[in-house]
Design an enzyme around this catalytic site. Structure first.
Site, PDB file in Angstrom:
ATOM      1  N   GLU A 100       0.699  -1.132  -0.020  1.00 40.93           N
ATOM      2  CA  GLU A 100       0.159  -0.105  -0.075  1.00 40.93           C
ATOM      3  C   GLU A 100       1.131   1.248  -0.039  1.00 40.93           C
ATOM      4  O   GLU A 100       1.920   1.223   0.397  1.00 40.93           O
ATOM      5  CB  GLU A 100      -0.985   0.045   1.259  1.00 40.93           C
ATOM      6  N   CYS A 127       5.962  -3.446  15.188  1.00 42.66           N
ATOM      7  CA  CYS A 127       5.469  -3.381  13.846  1.00 42.66           C
ATOM      8  C   CYS A 127       4.766  -4.469  13.428  1.00 42.66           C
ATOM      9  O   CYS A 127       5.220  -5.572  13.345  1.00 42.66           O
ATOM     10  CB  CYS A 127       6.780  -2.938  13.119  1.00 42.66           C
ATOM     11  N   CYS A 342       0.167   3.678  10.612  1.00 44.20           N
ATOM     12  CA  CYS A 342       0.881   2.354  10.974  1.00 44.20           C
ATOM     13  C   CYS A 342       0.492   1.611  11.638  1.00 44.20           C
ATOM     14  O   CYS A 342      -0.039   1.546  12.899  1.00 44.20           O
ATOM     15  CB  CYS A 342       2.270   3.145  11.565  1.00 44.20           C
TER      16      CYS A 342
HETATM   17  N1  SAH Z   1      11.736  -0.108   8.021  1.00 44.56           N
HETATM   18  C1  SAH Z   1      11.785   1.497   7.899  1.00 44.56           C
HETATM   19  C2  SAH Z   1      10.436   2.153   7.463  1.00 44.56           C
HETATM   20  C3  SAH Z   1       9.264   1.377   7.729  1.00 44.56           C
HETATM   21  S1  SAH Z   1       8.435   1.832   9.076  1.00 44.56           S
HETATM   22  C4  SAH Z   1      12.032   1.879   9.256  1.00 44.56           C
HETATM   23  O1  SAH Z   1      11.652   1.207  10.239  1.00 44.56           O
HETATM   24  O2  SAH Z   1      12.579   2.853   9.545  1.00 44.56           O
HETATM   25  C5  SAH Z   1       8.241   3.580   9.039  1.00 44.56           C
HETATM   26  C6  SAH Z   1       8.131   4.074  10.701  1.00 44.56           C
HETATM   27  O3  SAH Z   1       7.003   3.454  11.415  1.00 44.56           O
HETATM   28  C7  SAH Z   1       9.341   3.642  11.663  1.00 44.56           C
HETATM   29  O4  SAH Z   1       9.760   4.715  12.273  1.00 44.56           O
HETATM   30  C8  SAH Z   1       8.616   2.598  12.659  1.00 44.56           C
HETATM   31  O5  SAH Z   1       9.435   2.627  13.777  1.00 44.56           O
HETATM   32  C9  SAH Z   1       7.204   3.281  12.553  1.00 44.56           C
HETATM   33  N2  SAH Z   1       6.388   2.094  13.036  1.00 44.56           N
HETATM   34  C10 SAH Z   1       6.213   0.714  12.948  1.00 44.56           C
HETATM   35  N3  SAH Z   1       5.170   0.240  13.426  1.00 44.56           N
HETATM   36  C11 SAH Z   1       4.448   1.383  14.142  1.00 44.56           C
HETATM   37  C12 SAH Z   1       3.561   1.320  14.859  1.00 44.56           C
HETATM   38  N4  SAH Z   1       2.736   0.134  15.191  1.00 44.56           N
HETATM   39  N5  SAH Z   1       2.870   2.461  15.350  1.00 44.56           N
HETATM   40  C13 SAH Z   1       3.673   3.420  15.103  1.00 44.56           C
HETATM   41  N6  SAH Z   1       4.921   3.719  14.302  1.00 44.56           N
HETATM   42  C14 SAH Z   1       5.115   2.493  13.848  1.00 44.56           C
END
Ligand code: SAH
Length: 368
Positions: A100, A127, A342
């Site tokens: 997405e 995540c 997210c």
């Molecule tokens: N892999 C890369 C980019 C994708 S995640 C990274 O980790 O930076 C993008 C952002 O979303 C990252 O900062 C991650 O820490 C955050 N993130 C992941 N799961 C989340 C959640 N459940 N709630 C809020 N932020 C989250």
């Protein structure tokens, strides 16, 4: 010969039209390299719908292209529009995987958040994407294709101003495709969004951070989320490979232009990493780094034990950072009603027809 109108040719029958594959193919035929630029400009800048439409190419070349390359187009299978005008595009990749992208208006900016992998291998505990594991890397064409597809969804007065690799996947774990996609997105023959308005967010794959800032003009965002190795080892297993001292040492020494800053993302997890001691340690870690901090309230998803920090706890945390002259912003959640935030996409896709993924709703990570 497959028709160029077919949205998805038989797997393996046609090549992907990546700049690299196209240049190699032209070279093999002894054709001039400027043809590559010409063809790619038709696709990305002039919005051609087929090779046949590339009227200033010799007819035989057009026919050969049709027989060799799939015309690059990524068509969303679903577009959801939120009350706050956030739009979420769902793409079925045709091999059981789905990704997405999210368009986030925040005038005068319009940020597009894109994915670099289907699933992710980094295994961060907070995540939702981590639960999928790595399904596969996206190609540069699939990455750039998300931008083209999003452009097709814009209102007439809209223009994408910023791009963030904060969707599904770890961009630096799919390095070559991400760098090639950045070239496609930022070049004159391509989509024409300046690389300085593109932010690549990483868990902290230290050697590749240096490569990225050397190879591209994109901005870097680092997902920190913990201020001790003990906690970060648990939340983000990548820390066992590249612990905090190494990560912050690299951030300190990256050759980044004076006026630019590294963004640090910090997911606020209730009772886990949101104490004032954490905030003080964060200030210490950032000493000597031109930085800004994005505090992201955790977005819960089914099956997680984590909870978001309370707004007043986040505010207290932010205040300490600001008082210590650390630039810190709290990210607003966008597109909640369409599960565009997210960790929420697992909910959106619970009908089981596509893989659950996780996206971030941040919108200003690529500010200069
Ligand atoms: N892999 C890369 C980019 C994708 S995640 C990274 O980790 O930076 C993008 C952002 O979303 C990252 O900062 C991650 O820490 C955050 N993130 C992941 N799961 C989340 C959640 N459940 N709630 C809020 N932020 C989250």
């Amino acid at each position: 010969m497959p028709s160029t109108k077919s949205p998805r040719p038989e797997p393996g029958s046609l090549l992907e039209l990546s700049p690299k594959a196209l240049r190699a193919w032209l070279a093999e035929r002894g054709l001039p390299v400027y043809r590559a630029t010409q063809i790619l400009a038709w696709v990305y800048r002039r919005g051609a719908a087929s090779f046949a439409a590339m009227t200033d190419l010799p007819r035989e070349l057009r026919a050969e292209l049709e027989g060799t390359f799939a015309f690059p187009e990524l068509v969303p299978t679903r577009v959801s529009r939120s009350a706050d005008h956030t739009r979420k595009l769902l793409f079925d990749l045709g091999d059981g995987n789905a990704i997405e992208s999210v368009l986030i208006p925040d005038p005068p900016r319009l940020t597009l958040c894109i994915s670099s992998q289907a699933g992710c291998a980094m295994d961060c505990g907070f995540c939702a994407t981590a639960q999928l594991g790595l399904r596969r890397n996206l190609s540069s064409v699939e990455i750039a294709g998300q931008v083209r597809a999003a452009q097709a969804q814009l209102d007439p007065d809209e223009r994408i101003t910023n791009l963030v690799f904060m969707g599904m996947g770890e961009p630096l774990h799919n390095y070559d495709a991400v760098v090639e996609a950045i070239a496609t997105i930022s070049s004159d023959w391509g989509i024409g969004i300046s690389a300085r308005r593109i932010t690549v967010s990483t868990v902290g794959l230290v050697p590749r951070m240096l490569r990225l800032v050397t190879d591209t003009a994109a901005l870097l965002a680092v997902s920190l989320t913990a201020t001790t190795d003990e906690l970060r080892d648990r939340l983000m297993p990548v820390n066992r490979r590249y612990p905090l001292a190494e990560l912050m040492g690299m951030c300190r020494s990256l050759p980044i232009p004076q006026r630019r800053r590294i963004t640090f993302e910090y997911v606020m997890l209730d009772g886990v990493n949101d104490s004032l001691d954490d905030a003080r340690r964060l200030v210490r870690l950032l000493t000597g780094i031109r930085s800004k901090v994005n505090l992201i309230p955790f977005n819960p998803f089914p099956g997680t034990d984590f909870r978001p920090s309370a707004p007043e706890v986040i505010e207290r945390f932010q205040r300490l950072l600001l008082d210590a002259n650390v630039n810190a912003t709290v990210r607003r959640s966008r597109g909640r009603d369409i599960q565009a935030a997210c960790g929420q996409l697992a909910l959106a896709n619970r009908d089981g027809d596509v893989a659950p993924i996780c996206l971030l709703y941040t919108s200003d990570a690529a500010d200069e």
